[in-house]
Design a protein around this motif. Structure first.
Motif, mmCIF file in Angstrom:
data_model
loop_
_atom_site.group_PDB
_atom_site.id
_atom_site.type_symbol
_atom_site.label_atom_id
_atom_site.label_comp_id
_atom_site.label_asym_id
_atom_site.label_seq_id
_atom_site.Cartn_x
_atom_site.Cartn_y
_atom_site.Cartn_z
ATOM 1 N N TRP A 1 0.770 -1.024 0.049
ATOM 2 C CA TRP A 1 0.061 0.085 -0.109
ATOM 3 C C TRP A 1 0.842 1.315 -0.199
ATOM 4 C CZ3 TRP A 1 -3.231 -0.339 5.186
ATOM 5 C CH2 TRP A 1 -2.300 -0.253 6.405
ATOM 6 N N VAL A 2 0.343 2.388 -0.379
ATOM 7 C CA VAL A 2 1.043 3.500 -0.628
ATOM 8 C C VAL A 2 -0.090 4.355 0.435
ATOM 9 C CG1 VAL A 2 1.669 5.629 -1.596
ATOM 10 C CG2 VAL A 2 2.014 3.336 -2.755
ATOM 11 N N LEU A 3 0.495 5.332 1.346
ATOM 12 C CA LEU A 3 -0.022 6.096 2.341
ATOM 13 C C LEU A 3 0.518 7.744 2.060
ATOM 14 C CD1 LEU A 3 0.531 3.782 5.504
ATOM 15 C CD2 LEU A 3 -1.563 3.825 3.797
ATOM 16 N N THR A 4 -0.612 8.408 1.864
ATOM 17 C CA THR A 4 -0.061 9.760 1.357
ATOM 18 C C THR A 4 -0.465 10.613 2.517
ATOM 19 O OG1 THR A 4 -2.165 10.078 0.086
ATOM 20 C CG2 THR A 4 -0.102 9.181 -0.875
ATOM 21 N N PRO A 5 -0.134 10.861 3.597
ATOM 22 C CA PRO A 5 -0.550 11.912 4.628
ATOM 23 C C PRO A 5 0.222 13.113 4.270
ATOM 24 C CG PRO A 5 1.214 10.522 5.533
ATOM 25 C CD PRO A 5 0.704 9.912 4.266
ATOM 26 N N HIS A 6 -0.718 14.385 4.526
ATOM 27 C CA HIS A 6 -0.121 15.561 4.839
ATOM 28 C C HIS A 6 0.299 15.685 6.205
ATOM 29 C CE1 HIS A 6 -3.656 16.995 6.883
ATOM 30 N NE2 HIS A 6 -4.420 17.067 5.778
ATOM 31 N N PRO A 7 1.314 16.766 6.674
ATOM 32 C CA PRO A 7 1.656 16.785 8.079
ATOM 33 C C PRO A 7 0.736 16.612 9.101
ATOM 34 C CG PRO A 7 2.829 18.293 6.618
ATOM 35 C CD PRO A 7 1.757 17.865 5.606
ATOM 36 N N GLY A 8 -0.566 17.202 8.766
ATOM 37 C CA GLY A 8 -1.579 17.038 10.032
ATOM 38 C C GLY A 8 -1.991 15.509 10.135
ATOM 39 N N GLU A 9 -2.267 14.887 8.888
ATOM 40 C CA GLU A 9 -2.452 13.393 8.990
ATOM 41 C C GLU A 9 -1.422 12.641 9.551
ATOM 42 O OE1 GLU A 9 -5.543 14.118 4.941
ATOM 43 O OE2 GLU A 9 -3.493 13.468 4.936
ATOM 44 N N ALA A 10 -0.169 13.082 9.173
ATOM 45 C CA ALA A 10 0.841 12.356 9.697
ATOM 46 C C ALA A 10 0.855 12.474 11.261
ATOM 47 C CB ALA A 10 2.118 12.763 9.181
ATOM 48 N N ARG B 1 -1.654 13.016 13.383
ATOM 49 C CA ARG B 1 -2.518 12.023 13.863
ATOM 50 C C ARG B 1 -2.250 10.838 13.948
ATOM 51 N NH1 ARG B 1 -5.785 16.081 11.648
ATOM 52 N NH2 ARG B 1 -5.856 15.171 9.672
ATOM 53 N N LEU B 2 -1.631 10.398 12.769
ATOM 54 C CA LEU B 2 -1.209 8.849 12.935
ATOM 55 C C LEU B 2 -0.042 8.689 13.919
ATOM 56 C CD1 LEU B 2 -0.992 8.357 8.974
ATOM 57 C CD2 LEU B 2 -2.639 7.131 10.735
ATOM 58 N N LEU B 3 0.823 9.591 14.111
ATOM 59 C CA LEU B 3 1.915 9.294 15.073
ATOM 60 C C LEU B 3 1.609 9.753 16.642
ATOM 61 C CD1 LEU B 3 4.757 10.841 12.753
ATOM 62 C CD2 LEU B 3 4.361 8.409 13.429
ATOM 63 N N GLY B 4 0.303 10.406 16.753
ATOM 64 C CA GLY B 4 -0.147 10.739 18.082
ATOM 65 C C GLY B 4 0.717 11.956 18.397
ATOM 66 N N CYS B 5 1.138 12.808 17.591
ATOM 67 C CA CYS B 5 1.987 13.999 18.005
ATOM 68 C C CYS B 5 1.573 15.237 17.419
ATOM 69 C CB CYS B 5 3.569 13.652 17.518
ATOM 70 S SG CYS B 5 3.630 13.756 15.886
ATOM 71 N N GLN B 6 1.983 16.402 17.346
ATOM 72 C CA GLN B 6 1.534 17.729 16.904
ATOM 73 C C GLN B 6 2.147 17.749 15.499
ATOM 74 O OE1 GLN B 6 -0.705 19.597 18.688
ATOM 75 N NE2 GLN B 6 -0.736 17.731 20.018
ATOM 76 N N THR B 7 1.430 18.619 14.671
ATOM 77 C CA THR B 7 2.175 18.951 13.439
ATOM 78 C C THR B 7 3.309 19.541 13.500
ATOM 79 O OG1 THR B 7 -0.380 19.229 12.530
ATOM 80 C CG2 THR B 7 1.291 20.073 11.085
ATOM 81 N N GLU B 8 3.691 20.442 14.408
ATOM 82 C CA GLU B 8 4.876 21.033 14.529
ATOM 83 C C GLU B 8 5.857 20.106 14.653
ATOM 84 O OE1 GLU B 8 2.057 21.723 16.182
ATOM 85 O OE2 GLU B 8 1.614 23.817 15.571
ATOM 86 N N ASP B 9 5.782 18.974 15.248
ATOM 87 C CA ASP B 9 6.770 17.826 15.505
ATOM 88 C C ASP B 9 6.996 17.200 14.363
ATOM 89 O OD1 ASP B 9 6.448 18.385 18.436
ATOM 90 O OD2 ASP B 9 4.834 17.055 18.778
#
Length: 502
Positions: free
Chosen positions: A371-380, A382-390
């Protein structure tokens, strides 16, 4: 010397660049001071090329090798009859110098260069400002007089040229460490620093040029790269001319799944992009209310209305690749469609709300390889459980962490989009700010799905799709500017890029 359009493919961290330096010096006998002289000369030549009528320079020099490069530039400028103002931020600057930087000062002093201790209200006398203050060794926020001098450089209306890297920019991540020089032109050496090509690096380096300083090619065989920059040559290799006897069955069947109420256009944009990217067949599973619009907009797309996961199940027997997420939403309808797609075992491209819904299913589906997953920083985030700034603080670390958690190939979108499959990070340096508008990700997912259907590997489909998408946007911007660019504008240009005529 190469410009941004012709930069090397290999990207390096600061430590790898230092390893390239050491290898050239210790294993291949290139004197360190000679490398410094070449760097200073290359930068001065580029300065004269860009600003041929300049008569006065202001050069900010630090106490490391970056400052040594600046001192070489100062000496060369003085020999050419230019007025040179060399600013330093330490009272005991000359006493701090060691090695090649000390040799550079001794040479510069011999040709008449004098040092001027910078003061807060210092007048900058140069018509062009040269930043040789901090280099790649920075590992914390810029403070004190260095920060104040950088701020003065940034406030000045005069153009700034950065030597190797804009001071204050992290060469590994592209993050600004407190404050960083905003250069009109950056000349970098030996190894292309990955931080120049992503995140805030793209806002601070201006026009980017590279010079290998005549380092032997064998040096690069001794030091591994950190990332690889995708370019047009890669696209040509991945997509050779089609055989004259080709038929649609050779180029795969892509199904787009998405388009909840109010978001039918997202799924349709993905479907149209897939068709224009060379898929043999494209179908669309969406809300029944959107089928008529789909047939009107793109009659080549086989559109079907589905009200539930049960409705979509019979449609999943024929496609080769599923693209799930454009306009999908997060309703029960969306969740059912995603679950059906995950159950097929087919190659997947997951974008947008498919990624948000995936968070609840990581336990059973994490580690899927096709599979290919294509998150933008905000979605990334949420997946990682951190803030967009991180995520943005170290995009290279973030894409590696996402891939380790999810498997397959991950595309972290944004300035300098990154693609990683667990082996090599691929960076896309194409693209422009006009892409900051709705629908761009939907078009990208359709392109990647089409390339995957055409038998490209997961990582090759992803990196080629990202490049084609960004390059098509650059073609649009060149024709009519960045502001007002629409996602649908890219679709026709993507076809040109993928055919090598863009």
């Amino acid at each position: 010397m190469t410009s941004r359009a012709d930069l090397p493919a290999a990207l390096y961290t600061a430590e790898q660049c230092r390893a390239l330096d050491r290898t050239a010096i210790e294993q291949f006998g290139v004197p360190g001071f000679r490398l410094m002289q070449r760097a200073g000369h290359a930068a001065f030549v580029e300065l004269q090329s860009r600003w041929p009528h300049v008569k006065r320079l202001t050069i900010a020099c630090g106490a490391g090798n970056n400052g040594g490069d600046g001192l070489i530039i100062a000496g060369l400028a003085r020999q050419q009859g230019l007025e040179v103002q060399v600013l330093v931020v330490q009272d005991d600057y000359a006493a701090r110098l060691q090695g090649e930087a000390l040799a550079a000062w001794q040479w510069a002093e011999a040709v008449g260069i004098e040092l001027e201790r910078w003061q807060p209200e210092q007048e900058l006398t140069g018509e062009v400002l040269v930043d040789a203050l901090l280099g790649t060794g920075l590992n914390g926020p810029v403070r004190g007089d260095c920060a104040k001098l950088i701020r003065q450089f940034n406030r000045s209306p005069r153009p700034v040229m950065a030597v190797d890297i804009p001071s204050g920019l992290c060469s590994d991540t592209g993050q600004v460490l407190g404050i960083a020089v905003k250069a009109e032109r950056t000349v970098t050496f030996i190894g292309l620093k990955q931080g120049l090509m992503t995140h805030e690096g793209v806002d601070h380096c201006g026009e980017l040029l590279f010079d290998a300083l005549m380092v032997p090619e064998e040096v690069y065989e001794e030091v591994p790269m950190s990332a690889f920059r995708t370019d047009r040559d890669d696209l040509a290799k991945l997509l050779p001319p089609r055989k004259r006897s080709s038929h649609k069955g050779l180029f795969g069947h892509v199904m787009i799944i998405g388009g909840d109420y109010g978001m039918g256009g997202a799924a349709l944009m993905a479907a149209e992009a897939a068709a224009r990217s060379g898929a043999g067949l494209v179908s669309l599973a969406t809300r029944p209310e959107h089928v008529a619009a789909a047939l009107t907009r793109a009659p080549e797309v086989m559109a079907a209305g589905v009200n539930s996961g049960q409705d979509v199940q019979p449609l999943l027997q024929k496609p080769d690749v599923l693209v799930v997420g454009p306009g999908l939403g997060q309703s029960a309808w969306a969740d059912q469609l995603l679950q059906q797609a995950l159950n097929t075992g087919l190659p997947l491209v997951l974008d947008a709300d498919a990624l948000n819904l995936l968070r609840t299913r990581l336990g059973s589906h994490a580690g899927k390889h096709d599979w290919v997953l294509t998150p933008h920083p905000g979605e990334a985030a949420r997946l990682l459980g951190c803030q967009t700034e991180d995520v943005q603080a170290d995009r290279f670390a973030a894409v590696r962490e996402l891939q380790a958690m999810l498997g397959g190939t991950v595309v972290l979108k944004g300035a300098g989009s990154l693609t990683f499959d667990g082996d090599m990070v691929h960076l896309c340096s194409a693209g422009n700010p006009g892409m900051a508008c709705g629908g761009m990700g939907d078009v990208l997912s359709g392109i990647i799905g089409a390339l995957r259907a055409q038998r490209l590997s997961t990582v090759d489909a992803a990196r080629a799709g990202v490049f084609a998408h960004a390059n098509a946007a650059d073609l649009c911007a060149a024709e009519q500017g960045e502001r007002g660019l629409l996602a649908t504008d890219l679709v026709a240009r993507v076809r040109r890029v993928l055919n090598g005529i863009g």
